[in-house]
Design a protein around this motif. Structure first.
Motif, short mmCIF file in Angstrom:
data_model
loop_
_atom_site.label_atom_id
_atom_site.label_comp_id
_atom_site.label_asym_id
_atom_site.label_seq_id
_atom_site.Cartn_x
_atom_site.Cartn_y
_atom_site.Cartn_z
N ARG A 75 0.84 -1.26 0.12
CA ARG A 75 0.18 0.23 -0.41
C ARG A 75 1.27 1.04 0.52
NH1 ARG A 75 -2.29 1.46 4.92
NH2 ARG A 75 -3.03 3.48 4.40
N LYS A 76 1.76 1.49 0.63
CA LYS A 76 2.63 2.87 0.74
C LYS A 76 3.39 2.54 0.08
CE LYS A 76 6.53 4.50 3.26
NZ LYS A 76 7.61 4.56 4.50
N LYS A 78 2.14 2.07 -3.19
CA LYS A 78 1.05 2.57 -4.27
C LYS A 78 0.74 3.75 -4.21
CE LYS A 78 -1.05 -2.48 -4.77
NZ LYS A 78 -2.40 -2.77 -4.70
N GLN A 79 0.88 4.67 -2.92
CA GLN A 79 0.58 5.91 -2.55
C GLN A 79 1.67 6.40 -3.11
OE1 GLN A 79 0.19 5.18 1.61
NE2 GLN A 79 -1.89 5.09 1.21
N ARG A 83 0.95 9.40 -5.90
CA ARG A 83 2.28 10.57 -5.93
C ARG A 83 2.69 11.08 -6.67
NH1 ARG A 83 1.85 9.20 -0.12
NH2 ARG A 83 3.50 8.86 0.32
N THR A 110 -10.13 3.98 -4.30
CA THR A 110 -8.98 3.92 -3.21
C THR A 110 -8.12 5.12 -3.94
OG1 THR A 110 -8.90 1.79 -3.05
CG2 THR A 110 -6.38 2.56 -2.81
N TYR A 114 -5.84 8.18 -1.60
CA TYR A 114 -4.37 8.51 -1.90
C TYR A 114 -3.77 9.49 -2.75
CZ TYR A 114 -3.72 3.10 -2.30
OH TYR A 114 -2.95 1.79 -1.89
N ARG A 117 -4.86 12.26 0.37
CA ARG A 117 -3.92 11.67 1.94
C ARG A 117 -3.06 12.31 1.42
NH1 ARG A 117 -2.97 7.24 5.70
NH2 ARG A 117 -0.80 7.27 5.75
N SER A 118 -2.33 12.56 -0.24
CA SER A 118 -1.12 12.71 -0.17
C SER A 118 -1.29 14.61 0.09
CB SER A 118 -0.40 12.95 -1.48
OG SER A 118 -1.07 13.53 -2.36
#
Length: 121
Positions: A75-76, A78-79, A83, A110, A114, A117-118
């Motif tokens: 997941r990290k 992919k985030q 970004r 999703t 992301y 979240r960024s």
């Protein structure tokens, strides 16, 4: 073409490859191609890819860089990819979110999470 022209072409080829472009002879250049001049003479032209092909090229390069399908990444990672793609303008193009979501094996929702979240971090 001179030896200096060959050196110039060799120097720009990694950039052209990175963007998914194609080096062509200047006499084959069309109106949408970018002519490259060296020492006052047209040496080559770059045929730029369609935007959708560029995104596919970038996703393919990311897959090669990570050594596995993007859907298998954690997941990290992919985030981080989302970004980076946002910085490169991937989501300004039509169907960009859907294309990235499919490559990452996640939903559009999703990808939007992301992205949110960024901007909130």
């Amino acid at each position: 073409m001179s030896g200096a022209d060959d050196l110039f072409i060799e120097a720009v080829k990694p950039l052209v490859d990175a963007i998914g472009g194609e080096l062509i002879a200047p006499e084959r250049a069309g109106p949408d191609d970018v002519l490259l001049s060296w020492a006052g003479a047209e040496v080559a032209a770059v045929r730029l890819p369609h935007l959708s092909a560029s995104l596919d090229h970038i996703l393919g390069e990311l897959r090669r860089r990570h050594g596995m399908p993007l859907a298998e990444l954690d997941r990290k990672t992919k985030q981080q990819i989302v970004r980076g793609l946002e910085t490169r303008g991937a989501f300004a193009m039509r169907h960009g979110v859907e294309t990235v979501a499919s490559a990452l094996g996640v939903s559009r929702f999703t990808v939007y999470n992301y992205l949110n979240r960024s901007t909130n971090c």
